[in-house]
Design a protein around this motif. Structure first.
Motif, mmCIF file in Angstrom:
data_model
loop_
_atom_site.group_PDB
_atom_site.id
_atom_site.type_symbol
_atom_site.label_atom_id
_atom_site.label_comp_id
_atom_site.label_asym_id
_atom_site.label_seq_id
_atom_site.Cartn_x
_atom_site.Cartn_y
_atom_site.Cartn_z
ATOM 1 N N ARG A 84 0.845 -1.215 0.000
ATOM 2 C CA ARG A 84 0.000 0.000 0.000
ATOM 3 C C ARG A 84 0.867 1.247 0.000
ATOM 4 N N TRP A 85 1.975 1.193 0.746
ATOM 5 C CA TRP A 85 2.857 2.362 0.838
ATOM 6 C C TRP A 85 3.566 2.653 -0.480
ATOM 7 N N ILE A 86 3.804 1.634 -1.312
ATOM 8 C CA ILE A 86 4.544 1.900 -2.554
ATOM 9 C C ILE A 86 3.752 2.879 -3.423
ATOM 10 N N ASP A 87 2.424 2.772 -3.409
ATOM 11 C CA ASP A 87 1.632 3.697 -4.226
ATOM 12 C C ASP A 87 1.716 5.119 -3.684
ATOM 13 N N ARG A 88 1.762 5.240 -2.358
ATOM 14 C CA ARG A 88 1.930 6.580 -1.767
ATOM 15 C C ARG A 88 3.318 7.132 -2.107
ATOM 16 N N CYS A 89 4.321 6.250 -2.133
ATOM 17 C CA CYS A 89 5.685 6.688 -2.498
ATOM 18 C C CYS A 89 5.730 7.147 -3.951
ATOM 19 N N ILE A 90 5.116 6.352 -4.841
ATOM 20 C CA ILE A 90 5.129 6.690 -6.272
ATOM 21 C C ILE A 90 4.458 8.047 -6.491
ATOM 22 N N SER A 91 3.303 8.271 -5.840
ATOM 23 C CA SER A 91 2.594 9.556 -6.004
ATOM 24 C C SER A 91 3.397 10.723 -5.455
ATOM 25 N N GLN A 132 15.780 10.870 -10.393
ATOM 26 C CA GLN A 132 16.016 9.915 -9.308
ATOM 27 C C GLN A 132 15.170 8.662 -9.532
ATOM 28 N N ASN A 133 15.758 7.499 -9.249
ATOM 29 C CA ASN A 133 15.082 6.231 -9.470
ATOM 30 C C ASN A 133 14.508 5.692 -8.171
ATOM 31 N N LEU A 134 13.193 5.494 -8.128
ATOM 32 C CA LEU A 134 12.551 4.929 -6.943
ATOM 33 C C LEU A 134 12.522 3.400 -7.050
ATOM 34 N N PHE A 135 13.161 2.744 -6.084
ATOM 35 C CA PHE A 135 13.153 1.278 -6.035
ATOM 36 C C PHE A 135 12.096 0.816 -5.024
ATOM 37 N N GLY A 136 11.358 -0.229 -5.378
ATOM 38 C CA GLY A 136 10.432 -0.868 -4.440
ATOM 39 C C GLY A 136 11.172 -1.943 -3.656
ATOM 40 N N ILE A 137 10.633 -2.311 -2.495
ATOM 41 C CA ILE A 137 11.294 -3.300 -1.636
ATOM 42 C C ILE A 137 10.362 -4.484 -1.386
ATOM 43 N N CYS A 158 4.111 -10.097 -2.955
ATOM 44 C CA CYS A 158 4.810 -8.810 -2.903
ATOM 45 C C CYS A 158 5.579 -8.541 -4.202
ATOM 46 N N VAL A 159 6.305 -9.545 -4.695
ATOM 47 C CA VAL A 159 7.051 -9.372 -5.951
ATOM 48 C C VAL A 159 6.090 -9.004 -7.076
ATOM 49 N N ARG A 160 5.011 -9.755 -7.208
ATOM 50 C CA ARG A 160 4.047 -9.485 -8.297
ATOM 51 C C ARG A 160 3.478 -8.085 -8.201
ATOM 52 N N GLY A 161 3.111 -7.699 -6.992
ATOM 53 C CA GLY A 161 2.545 -6.367 -6.773
ATOM 54 C C GLY A 161 3.518 -5.276 -7.180
ATOM 55 N N LEU A 162 4.771 -5.449 -6.816
ATOM 56 C CA LEU A 162 5.768 -4.417 -7.146
ATOM 57 C C LEU A 162 6.079 -4.407 -8.634
#
Ligand code: PRF
Ligand code: ZN
Length: 370
Positions: free
Chosen positions: A166-173, A181-186, A199-203
């Motif tokens: 859920r937080w990755i979408d807030r980070c992307i926005s 700058q390159n945003l990496f997901g974890i 998690c892998v699929r979602g990212l």
């Protein structure tokens, strides 16, 4: 996207690549020394360049407290502030707060912690972490993730994985500089293959410029650690960099590279140096040991570094507990060792000699076949 990732060679799952970042063209596999306060403890920037360091890691949490991201921004970004011309990566801060401050509390909003400056409660949200990292200006920035110890079991692991998604979408926005700058997901999900897979699929669906495998190197057994890395690297895109966070020991880097990972970071080489330990092909050499007092050989006679060319074990033994120069010389040698290991991995994969390299590496480290 502000990077290019070109695979130059492969051996089974291992790959050697050229990773072009805004500030530097890097060769992978690569190791990133950790500089918490905008410096790698014990080394100057010139020395870092001299040993072939391509990218350094900074921590959002430490930099946000001091000198603050606003000041770094005002002074032209961290590259300019610390006069580091090559690539840089910042971690999002959540992991540092949870691992350093046992008082950190994680809710859906973000990570709440007590400020070590004035003791006031503070909240780091995904949006704020990205805003701070945008101000710092590193080539790669990391998403804020919900990290739990791998040795924990139960519903908390699942909660942390879904929250990280859920937080990755807030980070992307929140990310305002995707062209610089390159945003990496974890990837999180503990040791559970089903959670890791979700998690892998979602990212991967979010089509990020790179991916990290988080939540490891926290005391789990090696078998579980390698199994998670193998599962994640197999499911991550071939044409994007893969970063295993908090790793590590030279052996782990060799194994993870064989499993298809490209990037690593760890405080180990510099921290262990401050405790008087040198990294050598046979494993470690304890310079504090009394037998070093009369040993006139260099740390590693086969090492080409400035320390091994100039100083004896006896001299470093003498310095190591009494003067900062002792840990500085050991940090220099240890980071040189990590940079050489990265270069050797890269070129052995490019020249089709990876199995030979791994065999030689293992024979030196485990001469009894242990
Ligand atoms: N997440 C973040 N930073 C990290 C880790 C993680 O999982 C690790 C591995 N435990 C090291 N550093 N954001
Ligand atoms: Zn050396």
């Amino acid at each position: 996207m502000a990077l290019r990732f070109e695979v130059l060679g492969r051996f089974n799952r291992a790959r050697a690549a050229q990773l072009t970042l805004p500030h530097f063209v890097c060769q992978t596999p690569l190791f990133m020394p950790v500089g918490t306060q905008g410096t790698i403890k014990g080394l100057t920037n010139d020395q870092l360049e001299e040993i072939g360091c391509q990218i350094i890691l900074g921590n959002t949490y430490h930099l946000a407290l001091r000198p603050t991201s606003e000041l770094i921004d005002e002074l032209g970004g961290l590259h300019k502030f610390m006069k580091w011309p090559r690539a840089m990566l910042t971690d999002s801060g959540g992991f540092q707060m949870v691992s350093l401050l046992h008082l950190a509390d994680i809710t859906e909003k973000g990570v709440t912690f007590q400020s070590p400056v004035d003791g006031k409660p503070m909240l780091l949200t995904p949006e704020e972490s990205i805003q701070i990292q945008n101000r710092i200006g590193a080539d790669i920035i990391m998403a804020l993730d919900d990290v739990v110890k791998t040795t924990i079991t139960g519903p908390r692991i699942e909660e942390a994985m879904y929250r990280t998604l859920r937080w990755i979408d807030r980070c992307i926005s929140a990310h305002k500089r995707p062209n610089e700058q390159n945003l990496f997901g974890i990837v999180q999900g503990g040791l559970d293959p089903v959670l890791r897979d979700i998690c892998v699929r979602g990212l991967v669906e979010r089509n990020l410029p790179g991916y990290a495998i988080g939540g490891l190197a926290g005391g789990e057994d090696k078998d579980s650690f390698w199994r998670v890395v193998a599962q994640c690297t197999a499911a991550l895109p071939e044409d994007k960099p893969r970063y295993v966070m908090g790793v590590g020991y030279p052996l782990d880097i060799v194994v993870c590279s064989a499993l298809g990972a490209d990037m690593y970071d760890c405080v180990y080489p510099t921290r262990t140096a401050r405790f008087g330990t040198a990294l050598v092909p046979e494993g470690v050499l304890k310079l504090k040991h009394q037998v070093m007092a009369r040993d006139t050989r260099p740390i590693d006679p086969a090492c080409g570094c400035m320390v091994c060319k100039n100083f004896s074990r006896a001299y470093i033994h003498c310095l190591v507990t009494k003067d900062a120069m002792g840990s500085q010389l050991l940090s220099y040698h240890n980071l040189y060792y990590m940079m050489k290991l990265s270069r050797d991995l890269h070129s052995s994969i490019v020249y089709g000699k990876f199995p030979e390299f791994v065999c030689t590496f293992l024979q030196k480290m485990f001469p009894e076949g242990e």
